[in-house]
Write an enzyme that holds these catalytic residues in place. Structure first.
Site, PDB file in Angstrom:
ATOM      1  N   ALA A   1       0.217   5.877  -6.932  1.00  0.00           N
ATOM      2  CA  ALA A   1      -0.660   4.889  -7.571  1.00  0.00           C
ATOM      3  C   ALA A   1      -0.423   4.817  -9.081  1.00  0.00           C
ATOM      4  O   ALA A   1      -0.643   3.766  -9.692  1.00  0.00           O
ATOM      5  CB  ALA A   1      -2.119   5.207  -7.281  1.00  0.00           C
TER       6      ALA A   1
ATOM      7  N   THR B   1       0.855  -1.184   0.000  1.00  0.00           N
ATOM      8  CA  THR B   1       0.000   0.000   0.000  1.00  0.00           C
ATOM      9  C   THR B   1       0.888   1.230   0.000  1.00  0.00           C
ATOM     10  O   THR B   1       2.107   1.125   0.029  1.00  0.00           O
ATOM     11  CB  THR B   1      -0.920  -0.002   1.240  1.00  0.00           C
ATOM     12  OG1 THR B   1      -1.956   0.939   1.036  1.00  0.00           O
ATOM     13  CG2 THR B   1      -0.170   0.314   2.497  1.00  0.00           C
TER      14      THR B   1
ATOM     15  N   LYS C   1      -7.272   2.079   5.515  1.00  0.00           N
ATOM     16  CA  LYS C   1      -5.940   1.942   6.107  1.00  0.00           C
ATOM     17  C   LYS C   1      -5.496   3.180   6.864  1.00  0.00           C
ATOM     18  O   LYS C   1      -4.425   3.186   7.454  1.00  0.00           O
ATOM     19  CB  LYS C   1      -4.931   1.605   5.017  1.00  0.00           C
ATOM     20  CG  LYS C   1      -5.231   0.290   4.332  1.00  0.00           C
ATOM     21  CD  LYS C   1      -4.256   0.026   3.232  1.00  0.00           C
ATOM     22  CE  LYS C   1      -4.656  -1.204   2.445  1.00  0.00           C
ATOM     23  NZ  LYS C   1      -3.760  -1.404   1.312  1.00  0.00           N
TER      24      LYS C   1
ATOM     25  N   THR D   1      -0.601  -0.012  -5.246  1.00  0.00           N
ATOM     26  CA  THR D   1      -1.310   1.166  -4.745  1.00  0.00           C
ATOM     27  C   THR D   1      -2.406   1.529  -5.737  1.00  0.00           C
ATOM     28  O   THR D   1      -2.168   1.521  -6.943  1.00  0.00           O
ATOM     29  CB  THR D   1      -0.330   2.357  -4.587  1.00  0.00           C
ATOM     30  OG1 THR D   1       0.729   1.979  -3.707  1.00  0.00           O
ATOM     31  CG2 THR D   1      -1.033   3.586  -4.038  1.00  0.00           C
TER      32      THR D   1
ATOM     33  N   GLY E   1      -2.023   5.400  10.151  1.00  0.00           N
ATOM     34  CA  GLY E   1      -2.065   4.739   8.857  1.00  0.00           C
ATOM     35  C   GLY E   1      -1.118   3.555   8.866  1.00  0.00           C
ATOM     36  O   GLY E   1      -0.072   3.605   9.513  1.00  0.00           O
TER      37      GLY E   1
ATOM     38  N   ASP F   1       3.153   2.627  -8.770  1.00  0.00           N
ATOM     39  CA  ASP F   1       3.252   1.411  -7.973  1.00  0.00           C
ATOM     40  C   ASP F   1       2.033   0.520  -8.180  1.00  0.00           C
ATOM     41  O   ASP F   1       0.909   0.951  -7.926  1.00  0.00           O
ATOM     42  CB  ASP F   1       3.390   1.791  -6.489  1.00  0.00           C
ATOM     43  CG  ASP F   1       3.453   0.595  -5.581  1.00  0.00           C
ATOM     44  OD1 ASP F   1       4.236  -0.328  -5.863  1.00  0.00           O
ATOM     45  OD2 ASP F   1       2.705   0.570  -4.579  1.00  0.00           O
TER      46      ASP F   1
END
Length: 174
Positions: free
Chosen positions: A159, A2, A35, A165, A47, A162
């Protein structure tokens, strides 16, 4: 994995995280996991990156520390890190955690580290380095942006790069 990113800017703090949960390296199991959240009567935001069950265990343990130490974030983080290193049950947990209140921004890890960032930005998880770099750039080149906007945009940038993500970003601000 994440991406979790926390930013302090203009007297405000915010934390953002994506919602993707992966099984192994190939399967996205969920896109809407929570999260990041507020705890301790909405005075603390946290987080997590790592295993979901591990993260929930750490959240409960950390909240107990906050209650035991009257909301003292630093002391609670240090006590949690010490327990994490010593307790055989906690040692097996695979997660990292960002904890913050209005004054403090810390990373807590299972190796017993409690780290305060130098430049009011910290990020963890598989896209953490991307989010941290993006946040620092936004802080330096766009000082009118809010902490919440910087944190959210940084996770969205991560995001884009990755695969662990996603763009389902949740933000909590203090």
């Amino acid at each position: 994995m994440t991406t979790i990113c926390a930013v302090r800017q203009g007297g405000h703090t915010a934390i953002a995280g994506d919602g993707q949960v992966t099984l192994g390296e190939k399967v996205i199991m969920k896109q809407g996991a929570q999260k990041v959240r507020k705890i301790y009567d909405d005075q603390v935001a946290i987080g997590f990156a790592g295993g979901v069950a591990d993260a929930l265990t750490l959240e409960e343990w950390f909240e107990k520390k906050l209650k035991a130490y009257g909301g003292d974030l630093r002391r609670s983080a240090v006590e949690l890190a010490q327990d994490w290193r010593k307790d055989p049950t906690l040692q097996k947990l695979e997660a990292m955690m960002i904890v913050m209140d209005r004054k403090n921004l810390l990373v807590v890890s299972g190796s017993g580290e409690v780290i305060e960032p130098d430049d009011n930005v910290v990020a963890i998880g598989s896209g953490g380095n991307y989010a941290q770099a993006a946040s620092v750039a936004m802080l330096h080149h766009n000082p009118e942006m809010s902490a919440a906007d910087i944190a959210k945009d940084a996770v969205n940038i991560a995001a884009d790069i990755d695969v662990f993500t996603d763009h389902n970003v949740r933000v909590e601000a203090l």
